[in-house]
Scaffold this motif. Structure first.
Motif, short mmCIF file in Angstrom:
data_model
loop_
_atom_site.label_atom_id
_atom_site.label_comp_id
_atom_site.label_asym_id
_atom_site.label_seq_id
_atom_site.Cartn_x
_atom_site.Cartn_y
_atom_site.Cartn_z
N ASP A 1 3.00 10.90 1.67
CA ASP A 1 1.85 10.02 1.56
C ASP A 1 1.39 9.65 2.96
OD1 ASP A 1 0.41 9.32 -0.70
OD2 ASP A 1 2.01 8.09 -1.52
N GLY A 2 0.40 8.78 3.01
CA GLY A 2 -0.14 8.36 4.29
C GLY A 2 -1.40 9.14 4.64
N PRO A 3 -2.25 8.58 5.50
CA PRO A 3 -3.51 9.25 5.87
C PRO A 3 -3.32 10.65 6.43
CG PRO A 3 -3.49 6.99 6.65
CD PRO A 3 -2.12 7.26 6.12
N PRO B 1 0.82 -1.22 0.00
CA PRO B 1 0.00 0.00 0.00
C PRO B 1 0.86 1.27 0.00
CG PRO B 1 -0.90 -1.61 1.51
CD PRO B 1 0.43 -2.14 1.07
N SER B 2 0.64 2.09 -1.00
CA SER B 2 1.47 3.28 -1.21
C SER B 2 0.83 4.53 -0.62
CB SER B 2 1.72 3.47 -2.70
OG SER B 2 2.52 4.60 -2.94
N VAL B 3 -0.37 4.87 -1.10
CA VAL B 3 -1.07 6.04 -0.57
C VAL B 3 -1.31 5.87 0.94
CG1 VAL B 3 -3.25 7.33 -0.63
CG2 VAL B 3 -2.09 6.73 -2.76
N GLY B 4 -1.45 4.62 1.38
CA GLY B 4 -1.63 4.33 2.80
C GLY B 4 -0.41 4.64 3.65
N GLY B 5 0.74 4.91 3.00
CA GLY B 5 1.92 5.31 3.76
C GLY B 5 3.14 4.44 3.56
N GLN B 6 3.32 3.88 2.36
CA GLN B 6 4.48 3.02 2.08
C GLN B 6 4.50 1.85 3.07
OE1 GLN B 6 4.84 4.81 -0.87
NE2 GLN B 6 7.00 4.39 -0.72
N ILE B 7 3.46 1.07 3.05
CA ILE B 7 3.27 0.00 4.02
C ILE B 7 3.80 -1.33 3.47
CG2 ILE B 7 1.58 -1.28 5.38
CD1 ILE B 7 1.86 1.71 6.13
N LEU B 8 4.53 -2.06 4.32
CA LEU B 8 4.98 -3.40 3.98
C LEU B 8 4.04 -4.40 4.65
CD1 LEU B 8 8.85 -3.04 4.51
CD2 LEU B 8 7.47 -2.43 2.52
N LEU B 9 3.34 -5.19 3.86
CA LEU B 9 2.41 -6.16 4.42
C LEU B 9 3.18 -7.26 5.15
CD1 LEU B 9 -0.06 -6.68 1.41
CD2 LEU B 9 -0.25 -5.06 3.31
N PRO B 10 2.70 -7.69 6.33
CA PRO B 10 3.36 -8.80 7.03
C PRO B 10 3.39 -10.04 6.15
CG PRO B 10 1.64 -7.81 8.40
CD PRO B 10 1.49 -7.23 7.03
N LYS B 11 4.53 -10.72 6.12
CA LYS B 11 4.65 -11.89 5.26
C LYS B 11 3.67 -12.97 5.69
CE LYS B 11 7.89 -15.05 3.09
NZ LYS B 11 9.30 -15.46 2.91
#
Length: 436
Positions: free
Chosen positions: A398-400, A212-222
Motif C-alpha cells: 500500500d501507500g502512494p 489511513p490504510s491505502v495511504g500507507g498504514q499511517i498512525l495519526l499523531p495523538k
C-alpha cells in the motif's frame, strides 16, 4: 473442479479486466481456508497476512454455525420486525461513546460511507467535504469523488472536495522530529477550511480513516483528530471516522481505532464494514440522535433491503462473541507488538527498511532505496511480496508509491506466525542484498 489454467482462462473471458487478482502474473487459486491459513488446489498451505475481512479467522465454526442456523430459520427483508437487528445494534452501542446511538445497517463499507455523505449534507446543509491526501473511501461514484487515491487517476478533483495533507510523520510535511505534529497537521486542515470559506463555500464534513490504510498504514499523531474536530465544528461541519478497515479491535488496546486519539475525542459519524461479518457482506453507520433526526426530517424514507437482515445480524453477533471469548483484542496487542519488535530488529540489519510502524495487527513495513532521502523502494517491495508468495506467505503493498508492505491478518494470527514472517523477510532481504 476446474484446473487452475481453465479457471483463469474462464475468468479472463467472463470477468472485467479491471477486477484484478492478487499476484496477477501468477495467481494463487484458493479452494479452502481455516483460521489464518489458505489452501490452494494442490493442498499447499499459505499464511494469510492480507485478509482483514476474515476478522476472527477464515470459516470460524461459531460464525458459520450462526449463519447456517439463522438461514434455516428465517432470512427476510430488513423491513420486517425482528430481534436480531436490535440485539446487534445494542451490542455495538456498548462498544461506542454514548452519543453514538443511532444505527443504519447496509451491505458494504462503500454503502456506509455514501450514506455518511448524505447524513452530513442533510444535517449541515453544506456541500463541501475535506479529505486527507491519498485517501480511499469506496468505489461508488460519490466516494471516488472524495478519494484522492482514485480521482487523481480519473476525472480529477471536484470543486466541492478539498484535500488536506496526510499526517504522515515519516515522509510527510511534519515528521517525527517535530515538537507537536498533531497540532501542526491539524492546522493544515484549518488552512483548508479558511480557503474554503474565502471562496464563499461552507464545510459539510471532514472525512478520514481513523488509521489511513491505502495511504500507507499511517498512525495519526495523538490529539490530531480532537483538534481537527474543533476546527470542523467551528466551521459548521461534522467529523466522519471511517473505521471500515480498522474497527472491531484490530488495534488491540481499543475496540475502535478512533479511540486511540483519547477519551475526549468522539466523531459525529462512524462507518464500519469489512470485518463485521467475517466475510459476509455486512456494514453499518452509527451517528448521533441529532444527525439522525435531521435525516428523518427530510421526509424521505430510507430503507435497505438486505442491510441488517436476520442472517447478517446473526453473523455479526457471532463475530462479537468470538472477539470477546477468544480475547482477540488481547491477541492483537500481544502478537502485533511482537511482530513490530521483530521487524524493527530487521531494520537495524537491512538498510532497505526505512520505517516500521503499527498498532495491534495493523502494521506497515516501509521500504526505501535511501534512508536519508527516504526514496520509496517500489520495485523492492514488489520483489519481497513475490518472494514471500513463493514461500507461501501472502502479503500485499500500500501507500502512494506501493512501497509499504502491509500486515492486516486475521485476528487469530499467532506468535509463531509473526516469527515465521519476520524470519522469511530477513532471509529474502539478505538474498536480495547479496545479489541472489
Amino acid at each position: 473442479m476446474f484446473r487452475k489454467e481453465e479457471t483463469l482462462a474462464m475468468r479472463n473471458k467472463l470477468i472485467g479486466k479491471s477486477c484484478r487478482l492478487f499476484y496477477s502474473d501468477d495467481p494463487v487459486k484458493i479452494v479452502k481456508a481455516k483460521g489464518q491459513y489458505l489452501y490452494d488446489e494442490n493442498g499447499q498451505q499459505y499464511l494469510d497476512c492480507i485478509s482483514n475481512v476474515q476478522h476472527v479467522g477464515h470459516c470460524h465454526p461459531s460464525v458459520t454455525q450462526a449463519a447456517t442456523a439463522q438461514m434455516e430459520l428465517l432470512n427476510a427483508n430488513a423491513r420486517f420486525l425482528h430481534d436480531n437487528i436490535v440485539q446487534y445494534a445494542n451490542r455495538l452501542a456498548a462498544t461506542l461513546p454514548d452519543k453514538l446511538s443511532v444505527f443504519y445497517f447496509v451491505n458494504s463499507g462503500s454503502e456506509a460511507n455514501d450514506l455518511a455523505l448524505r447524513l452530513a449534507h442533510e444535517y449541515t446543509k453544506h456541500e463541501d467535504i475535506i479529505v486527507l491526501d491519498h485517501a480511499y473511501h469506496g468505489h461508488l461514484t460519490s466516494l471516488i469523488d472524495i478519494s484522492p487515491y482514485k480521482f487523481r487517476k480519473l476525472t480529477g478533483q471536484k470543486e466541492w472536495v478539498h484535500v488536506a495533507p496526510l499526517p504522515d510523520t515519516y515522509r510527510g510535511v511534519y515528521r517525527e522530529d517535530h515538537p507537536d505534529p498533531a497540532q501542526a497537521y491539524a492546522d493544515t486542515v484549518k488552512d483548508v477550511i479558511d480557503k474554503v470559506q474565502l471562496k464563499g463555500r461552507k464545510v459539510g464534513a471532514f472525512f478520514a480513516e481513523s488509521l489511513p490504510s491505502v495511504g500507507g498504514q499511517i498512525l495519526l499523531p495523538k490529539g490530531y483528530s480532537t483538534k481537527v474536530a474543533e476546527y470542523v465544528h467551528s466551521a459548521g461541519g461534522v467529523f466522519v471516522a471511517d473505521e471500515v478497515q480498522t474497527g472491531f479491535g484490530r488495534v488491540g488496546s481499543h475496540f475502535w481505532a478512533f479511540q486511540l486519539q483519547g477519551e475526549d475525542f468522539c466523531p459525529d459519524i462512524v462507518t464500519m464494514g469489512k470485518p463485521m461479518g467475517n466475510g459476509h457482506p455486512l456494514a453499518c453507520l452509527v451517528t448521533t440522535v441529532e444527525i439522525a433526526g435531521a435525516f428523518t426530517a427530510n421526509g424521505v424514507e430510507y430503507f435497505n433491503t438486505f442491510g441488517g437482515n436476520p442472517v447478517s445480524c446473526a453473523i455479526g453477533l457471532a463475530v462479537l462473541d468470538v472477539i470477546e471469548k477468544e480475547d482477540l483484542r488481547g491477541n492483537a496487542s500481544r502478537v502485533g507488538a511482537y511482530l513490530v519488535d521483530l521487524l524493527k530488529q530487521l531494520q537495524t540489519n537491512h538498510p532497505i527498511i526505512g520505517d516500521v510502524r503499527g498498532v495491534g495487527l495493523f502494521v506497515g513495513l516501509e521500504l526505501v532505496t535511501d534512508k536519508e532521502q527516504r526514496t520509496p523502494a517500489t520495485d523492492g517491495a514488489a520483489q519481497v511480496v513475490r518472494r514471500l508468495k513463493d514461500k507461501r506467505i501472502c502479503v500485499s503493498t500500500d501507500g502512494p508509491w506501493e512501497n509499504v508492505i502491509k500486515f492486516k491478518p486475521p485476528m487469530c494470527f499467532r506468535m509463531e506466525d509473526a516469527k515465521l514472517v519476520a524470519d522469511t523477510i530477513d532471509q529474502i532481504l539478505t538474498d536480495i542484498e547479496s545479489g541472489h
